[in-house]
Design a protein around this motif. Structure first.
Motif, PDB file in Angstrom:
ATOM      1  N   UNK A 155      36.840  16.327 -44.223  1.00  0.00           N
ATOM      2  CA  UNK A 155      37.274  17.710 -44.025  1.00  0.00           C
ATOM      3  C   UNK A 155      36.389  18.424 -43.014  1.00  0.00           C
ATOM      4  N   UNK A 156      35.103  18.154 -43.061  1.00  0.00           N
ATOM      5  CA  UNK A 156      34.168  18.813 -42.149  1.00  0.00           C
ATOM      6  C   UNK A 156      34.469  18.474 -40.700  1.00  0.00           C
ATOM      7  N   UNK A 157      34.803  17.210 -40.443  1.00  0.00           N
ATOM      8  CA  UNK A 157      35.091  16.757 -39.070  1.00  0.00           C
ATOM      9  C   UNK A 157      36.570  16.814 -38.723  1.00  0.00           C
ATOM     10  N   UNK A 158      37.389  17.307 -39.675  1.00  0.00           N
ATOM     11  CA  UNK A 158      38.834  17.503 -39.439  1.00  0.00           C
ATOM     12  C   UNK A 158      39.497  16.234 -38.895  1.00  0.00           C
ATOM     13  N   UNK A 163      41.579  22.507 -39.960  1.00  0.00           N
ATOM     14  CA  UNK A 163      41.629  23.303 -41.186  1.00  0.00           C
ATOM     15  C   UNK A 163      42.121  24.724 -40.920  1.00  0.00           C
ATOM     16  N   UNK A 164      42.081  25.147 -39.637  1.00  0.00           N
ATOM     17  CA  UNK A 164      42.599  26.460 -39.230  1.00  0.00           C
ATOM     18  C   UNK A 164      41.874  27.625 -39.897  1.00  0.00           C
ATOM     19  N   UNK A 165      40.679  27.346 -40.395  1.00  0.00           N
ATOM     20  CA  UNK A 165      39.896  28.434 -40.983  1.00  0.00           C
ATOM     21  C   UNK A 165      38.416  28.047 -40.927  1.00  0.00           C
ATOM     22  N   UNK A 166      37.608  28.858 -40.253  1.00  0.00           N
ATOM     23  CA  UNK A 166      36.194  28.548 -40.088  1.00  0.00           C
ATOM     24  C   UNK A 166      35.449  28.504 -41.420  1.00  0.00           C
ATOM     25  N   UNK A 168      36.569  27.429 -44.262  1.00  0.00           N
ATOM     26  CA  UNK A 168      36.812  26.128 -44.888  1.00  0.00           C
ATOM     27  C   UNK A 168      35.872  25.073 -44.310  1.00  0.00           C
ATOM     28  N   UNK A 169      35.705  25.136 -42.971  1.00  0.00           N
ATOM     29  CA  UNK A 169      34.803  24.165 -42.346  1.00  0.00           C
ATOM     30  C   UNK A 169      33.366  24.365 -42.817  1.00  0.00           C
ATOM     31  N   UNK A 170      32.964  25.640 -42.949  1.00  0.00           N
ATOM     32  CA  UNK A 170      31.608  25.919 -43.453  1.00  0.00           C
ATOM     33  C   UNK A 170      31.439  25.417 -44.884  1.00  0.00           C
ATOM     34  N   UNK A 175      29.300  21.514 -48.775  1.00  0.00           N
ATOM     35  CA  UNK A 175      29.549  20.513 -49.815  1.00  0.00           C
ATOM     36  C   UNK A 175      28.984  19.165 -49.391  1.00  0.00           C
ATOM     37  N   UNK A 176      29.195  18.804 -48.120  1.00  0.00           N
ATOM     38  CA  UNK A 176      28.723  17.520 -47.613  1.00  0.00           C
ATOM     39  C   UNK A 176      27.198  17.447 -47.623  1.00  0.00           C
ATOM     40  N   UNK A 177      26.538  18.489 -47.130  1.00  0.00           N
ATOM     41  CA  UNK A 177      25.073  18.484 -47.091  1.00  0.00           C
ATOM     42  C   UNK A 177      24.483  18.521 -48.501  1.00  0.00           C
TER      43      UNK A 177
END
Length: 372
Positions: A155-158, A163-166, A168-170, A175-177
């Motif tokens: 999800x982070x790297x799409x 994802x069309x929403x910053x 969500x990427x954050x 979550x990943x870190x």
């Protein structure tokens, strides 16, 4: 450690602690006399033993009279009896008190030894159960955690679309870190549990160049040092030396110790790593810092699993307190040592000693230094 036992330990009487039962059985008649006298009161025993002493003393005087060394008379008989009673009775009474007190102390010591044996056995079983629990728990947690890390990375790297929403990427990055951080903690707990349970193996030992591992650890810790404004200097005198060990563990030891040194050194401080081959064959890596330092009591706490030195600066940093204990356990697994020399307010030096059995190649005089 040994495999977890479910049976109760053998009673100390069966183990013959101190060999008391065995020695009593060997004494034969003496043990019978000892038991008989032990059942009597002190004064009855004293009267009996004094009477025996009087008989022996009179008999000896009579024998001396028969062979002509003295004239045995009623005066001699009376004198021998009185002197024996006056000198022997107090000694026998005092000896009885001492002997009975020693027997009482021996019984108490036997009971205390038995309790200590039970306590040690129970502590050993509890420690084994804890190690097995940590190992099993870590295995169970790693499976879903790997899935969390993998999916959050996608999800982070799409990878399958935007994802069309910053935000969500954050969130996916956080979550990943967080998952990677938690996986690192779980791996440390699992490694320590394996070592404590005696399940850690050295099957993956290989020959490798120390400089490669030092360089890898330096690259991983240097961004942290730069972010904190700490100067990191690596002065490796024997980068071409090869050792026989588990490369992953040696790298983890260096990373743990270096990151600890950087973490507890304030901005504009200095962390240095130096390596040298000692004349007696040991290979030594020293990591020193100009940080907050520790008192002797705090050093003991820092070397205890999940222990952290209790001061204000320490509480400002996250951590489980497994870095140094795990590094120490891994060094001991290699037959080496981890020593901590620290003074409150004057920094800390951690010395890693690899035994000469680990060293493959003799060092060359090449000297390299890197600093940030």
């Amino acid at each position: 450690m040994t495999e977890l036992r479910t049976s109760e330990p053998a009673p100390l009487s069966d183990l013959d602690v101190g060999g008391t039962a065995t020695r009593s059985a060997r004494r034969g008649p003496l043990s019978v006399v000892d038991r008989l006298l032990g059942r009597m009161s002190i004064f009855v025993t004293t009267a009996l033993l004094t009477g025996i002493a009087v008989i022996i003393a009179v008999s000896l005087n009579w024998v001396l009279g028969q062979i002509g060394l003295l004239e045995f008379t009623w005066r001699i008989f009376t004198a021998a009896t009185v002197v024996t009673i006056l000198t022997g009775a107090p000694i026998i009474i005092y000896s009885q008190f001492i002997i009975r007190e020693m027997k009482s102390s021996r019984r108490m010591l036997r009971k205390m030894t038995e309790r200590l044996a039970w306590a040690f056995h129970n502590a050993e079983r509890a420690n084994e159960a804890k190690s097995h629990f940590l190992a099993n728990m870590s295995h169970e947690l790693r499976t879903p955690l790997n899935a969390i890390i993998g999916f959050s990375d996608i999800m982070r790297n799409e990878r399958f679309g935007p994802l069309n929403n910053d935000r969500y990427r954050d969130y996916a990055r956080d979550v990943n870190e967080s998952g990677i951080h938690l996986l690192g903690i779980i791996n440390e707990i699992l490694d320590l549990a394996k070592i404590e349970a005696g399940h850690a193996t050295m099957e993956s030992e290989t020959e490798f160049e120390v400089g490669t591992v030092i360089g890898s650890a330096e690259r991983m810790v240097r961004p942290m040092a730069e972010a904190r404004g700490v100067r990191l200097v690596v002065d490796a005198n024997n980068c071409d030396l090869r050792i026989h060990a588990v490369e992953r563990m040696v790298r983890q030891v260096l990373i743990n110790v270096l990151s600890n040194a950087v973490k507890f050194t304030e901005a504009d401080g200095l962390v240095t790593l130096s390596a040298e081959y000692r004349p007696h064959g040991n290979f030594v890596i020293s990591i020193a810092d100009t940080g907050i330092g520790m008192s002797p009591d705090e050093v003991k706490v820092a070397l205890t699993p999940f222990g952290q030195a209790d001061n204000t600066l320490t509480r400002q940093h996250v951590g489980t307190g497994l870095g140094l204990p795990l590094a120490k356990a891994m060094m001991e697994l290699h037959g080496g040592r981890l020593m901590v020399r620290s003074e409150k307010g004057s920094g800390t030096a951690v010395v890693l000693v690899f035994p000469n059995a680990c060293v493959i190649d003799a060092p060359s005089p090449v000297r390299t230094a890197r600093a940030s």
